[in-house]
Write a protein that holds these residues in place. Sequence first.
Motif, PDB file in Angstrom:
ATOM      1  N   ILE A  34       0.874  -1.171   0.000  1.00  0.00           N
ATOM      2  CA  ILE A  34       0.000   0.000   0.000  1.00  0.00           C
ATOM      3  C   ILE A  34       0.916   1.228   0.000  1.00  0.00           C
ATOM      4  CG2 ILE A  34      -1.960   1.118   1.176  1.00  0.00           C
ATOM      5  CD1 ILE A  34      -2.511  -1.851   0.726  1.00  0.00           C
ATOM      6  N   ALA A  49      -1.600   5.883  -1.458  1.00  0.00           N
ATOM      7  CA  ALA A  49      -2.830   5.112  -1.217  1.00  0.00           C
ATOM      8  C   ALA A  49      -3.256   5.258   0.241  1.00  0.00           C
ATOM      9  CB  ALA A  49      -2.600   3.644  -1.561  1.00  0.00           C
ATOM     10  N   ILE A  89      -6.434  -7.255   3.158  1.00  0.00           N
ATOM     11  CA  ILE A  89      -6.527  -7.532   1.724  1.00  0.00           C
ATOM     12  C   ILE A  89      -7.352  -6.469   0.997  1.00  0.00           C
ATOM     13  CG2 ILE A  89      -7.453  -9.170   0.018  1.00  0.00           C
ATOM     14  CD1 ILE A  89      -6.453 -11.403   1.905  1.00  0.00           C
ATOM     15  N   VAL A  90      -8.433  -6.035   1.620  1.00  0.00           N
ATOM     16  CA  VAL A  90      -9.289  -5.057   0.937  1.00  0.00           C
ATOM     17  C   VAL A  90      -8.522  -3.748   0.715  1.00  0.00           C
ATOM     18  CG1 VAL A  90     -10.453  -3.968   2.925  1.00  0.00           C
ATOM     19  CG2 VAL A  90     -11.667  -4.207   0.784  1.00  0.00           C
ATOM     20  N   GLN A  91      -7.593  -3.439   1.616  1.00  0.00           N
ATOM     21  CA  GLN A  91      -6.784  -2.224   1.413  1.00  0.00           C
ATOM     22  C   GLN A  91      -5.932  -2.346   0.151  1.00  0.00           C
ATOM     23  OE1 GLN A  91      -4.877  -0.297   5.000  1.00  0.00           O
ATOM     24  NE2 GLN A  91      -5.751  -2.057   6.038  1.00  0.00           N
ATOM     25  N   ALA A  92      -5.392  -3.548  -0.070  1.00  0.00           N
ATOM     26  CA  ALA A  92      -4.574  -3.769  -1.263  1.00  0.00           C
ATOM     27  C   ALA A  92      -5.440  -3.678  -2.520  1.00  0.00           C
ATOM     28  CB  ALA A  92      -3.890  -5.125  -1.180  1.00  0.00           C
ATOM     29  N   ILE A  93      -6.670  -4.188  -2.408  1.00  0.00           N
ATOM     30  CA  ILE A  93      -7.561  -4.183  -3.571  1.00  0.00           C
ATOM     31  C   ILE A  93      -7.916  -2.752  -3.977  1.00  0.00           C
ATOM     32  CG2 ILE A  93      -9.894  -4.838  -4.379  1.00  0.00           C
ATOM     33  CD1 ILE A  93      -9.650  -7.301  -2.498  1.00  0.00           C
ATOM     34  N   ILE A  94      -8.179  -1.892  -2.979  1.00  0.00           N
ATOM     35  CA  ILE A  94      -8.640  -0.543  -3.302  1.00  0.00           C
ATOM     36  C   ILE A  94      -7.498   0.477  -3.361  1.00  0.00           C
ATOM     37  CG2 ILE A  94     -10.945  -1.008  -2.376  1.00  0.00           C
ATOM     38  CD1 ILE A  94     -10.259   0.480   0.127  1.00  0.00           C
ATOM     39  N   ALA A  95      -6.249   0.004  -3.119  1.00  0.00           N
ATOM     40  CA  ALA A  95      -5.108   0.927  -3.019  1.00  0.00           C
ATOM     41  C   ALA A  95      -4.928   1.795  -4.266  1.00  0.00           C
ATOM     42  CB  ALA A  95      -3.831   0.146  -2.734  1.00  0.00           C
ATOM     43  N   PHE A  97      -7.037   2.733  -6.598  1.00  0.00           N
ATOM     44  CA  PHE A  97      -8.100   3.739  -6.676  1.00  0.00           C
ATOM     45  C   PHE A  97      -7.846   4.885  -5.685  1.00  0.00           C
ATOM     46  CE2 PHE A  97     -12.059   5.227  -4.722  1.00  0.00           C
ATOM     47  CZ  PHE A  97     -12.652   5.836  -5.819  1.00  0.00           C
ATOM     48  N   LEU A  98      -7.475   4.519  -4.451  1.00  0.00           N
ATOM     49  CA  LEU A  98      -7.262   5.526  -3.404  1.00  0.00           C
ATOM     50  C   LEU A  98      -6.060   6.417  -3.728  1.00  0.00           C
ATOM     51  CD1 LEU A  98      -7.897   3.310  -0.246  1.00  0.00           C
ATOM     52  CD2 LEU A  98      -9.415   5.061  -1.170  1.00  0.00           C
ATOM     53  N   ALA A  99      -4.998   5.804  -4.274  1.00  0.00           N
ATOM     54  CA  ALA A  99      -3.803   6.573  -4.626  1.00  0.00           C
ATOM     55  C   ALA A  99      -4.154   7.576  -5.723  1.00  0.00           C
ATOM     56  CB  ALA A  99      -2.693   5.638  -5.077  1.00  0.00           C
ATOM     57  N   PHE A 103      -5.991  10.384  -4.354  1.00  0.00           N
ATOM     58  CA  PHE A 103      -5.091  11.263  -3.597  1.00  0.00           C
ATOM     59  C   PHE A 103      -4.294  12.170  -4.540  1.00  0.00           C
ATOM     60  CE2 PHE A 103      -0.925  12.035  -1.550  1.00  0.00           C
ATOM     61  CZ  PHE A 103      -1.359  12.802  -0.478  1.00  0.00           C
ATOM     62  N   TYR A 104      -3.745  11.577  -5.632  1.00  0.00           N
ATOM     63  CA  TYR A 104      -2.982  12.393  -6.594  1.00  0.00           C
ATOM     64  C   TYR A 104      -3.879  13.456  -7.219  1.00  0.00           C
ATOM     65  CZ  TYR A 104       0.993   9.234  -6.237  1.00  0.00           C
ATOM     66  OH  TYR A 104       2.052   8.515  -5.763  1.00  0.00           O
ATOM     67  N   LYS A 138      -6.440  14.887  -5.841  1.00  0.00           N
ATOM     68  CA  LYS A 138      -6.663  15.946  -4.850  1.00  0.00           C
ATOM     69  C   LYS A 138      -5.441  16.872  -4.766  1.00  0.00           C
ATOM     70  CE  LYS A 138      -6.096  16.015  -0.244  1.00  0.00           C
ATOM     71  NZ  LYS A 138      -6.199  15.659   1.191  1.00  0.00           N
TER      72      LYS A 138
END
Lengths: 454, 64
Positions: A225, A229, B17-23, B25-27, B30-31, B33
């Motif tokens: 992560i 992220a 695991i769910v953090q890895a799956i959505i990482a 998208f979240l990154a 963040f970029y 923003k």
Amino acid sequence: MKPLNSSFRDPSGFIFQRDNQIFRVVNHSYQANYDLLMSKLYPALTKAGLLIPHTEVGFDVTKNINQYKLLQAEKIPFISYPYEWSFSQYQDAALTTLAIQRKALEHGMTLKDASAYNIQFHRGKPIFIDTLSFEKYEEGSPWVAYGQFCRHFLAPLALMSYHDPRMGAMMRDYIDGIPLDLTSGLLPFKSRFRVPLFLHIHLHASSQKRHANSENEAAKNTRKISRAAMMGLIDSLENGIKKLRLKTNKTEWGKYYEETILSDDYLAKKQMLVSDLLENINAKLVWDVGANDGTFSRLAAQRAYTIAFDIDHLAVEYNYLKIKEKKEKNIIPLLLDLTNPSPAIGWNNEERDSVFKREKPDLVLALALVHHLAISNNVPLNKLADFFAQLTSQLIIEFVPKSDPRVRTLLATREDIFPDYTEEGFEAAFSKYFTIKNKQKIEETDRILYLMQT
Amino acid sequence: MLDFILLYLDPGTGSLIVQAIIAGFLALAFYFKMAKNAVTDWVLGLFGKKKITEEELTNDETTQ
């Protein structure tokens, strides 16, 4: 010296109380993280009022070979638990936790615990109290407290917002937060269209279900992560929480209070009488039970730290919003049903104290309350007197007789099985435990205000 | 079929695991923003307005 039952799980140290002061032992195993915390993050967090300040005490009172440091922490005057918070209190507690995690990441650390029990209300604001919850952030690693944050904060807030603010009471049953599969099932289908709720509740719950049988090795081998992220995760949780709202709006507030509060004239007279009674009282901690929107708590708060308890979620919410708006520091509004008060919960039923095992008041205000307990809830007057005598040595209590319109309303739908519910009966019951120091009739009503002491 | 998480199984693995799956998208979010903030700061700068620091933002959020 016995560790407090709220801290027994933590291998990094423990808390104990001595001479009414709070001390925290930091073990050697936490040394590296403690030093890292103190170098930059601690000053930043305490300056922002986000973390409880402490001082290092330079002597070893515990004779504990594991001890690295002994800290004396600032004491919180009254400990409260998440199931006693109104929606906005809960929301602010969640946003405070995320603000702390963001600051921690900026300083190379991360929260390993995101329990709602680590937040307390102090000086009108939420503050983080667990100094040992921080650890070094390793770039690429996931947020280990993510699941806990979602169960402790996002799940109850989403349920309170989508369904009913009383859903917060579920936290009493689930000490480690409301399970996400349960939350996902209870939330309406439309909640899936909000990205943060879809990701952090619904998808999260199915991932937990899918991997419930997997070895932790699987998690370790997953993709890393990135820091971006991680920051995106905090942003997403924050956006999700900020957008949650209670279903009531401002106009309903106004209407609600017009309906519940009696005439302004009665309130003004009662305020004068209560102020006069408070003049001669010495108290550090006041409990106002049945505080409604905190009108009388504010009088007490001019002299002492005051806890404004009420059974009604909207009353507590309204009181908290007023405290925030006026930046009041001496009142904490909390939810409490006196007929079923917060019990002791957790391991061995002693991890979280019942409300009566926490800091006891020196003065209790019980205004316009007795008729609800005695008539609506059938609590005999001698039981009531006994209850108050166990709680406090000083009591300001209002007797609302049967001739009062409110009591007539209560009695309209039930048989009058309360022959002793009279001024004389009330005084006789309370005189067994208290001395009546002052007695004032509230003008133009039949209500009587008493100051009693044991 | 039993369609619930057995209570004695650890839900922790799924949370990681769910953090890895959505990482990803979240990154990306963040970029996006950060880019948006950079543009906003640049525009405000043209008008001589002060930038809002992260510090002020955080304080504002918790004391509002």
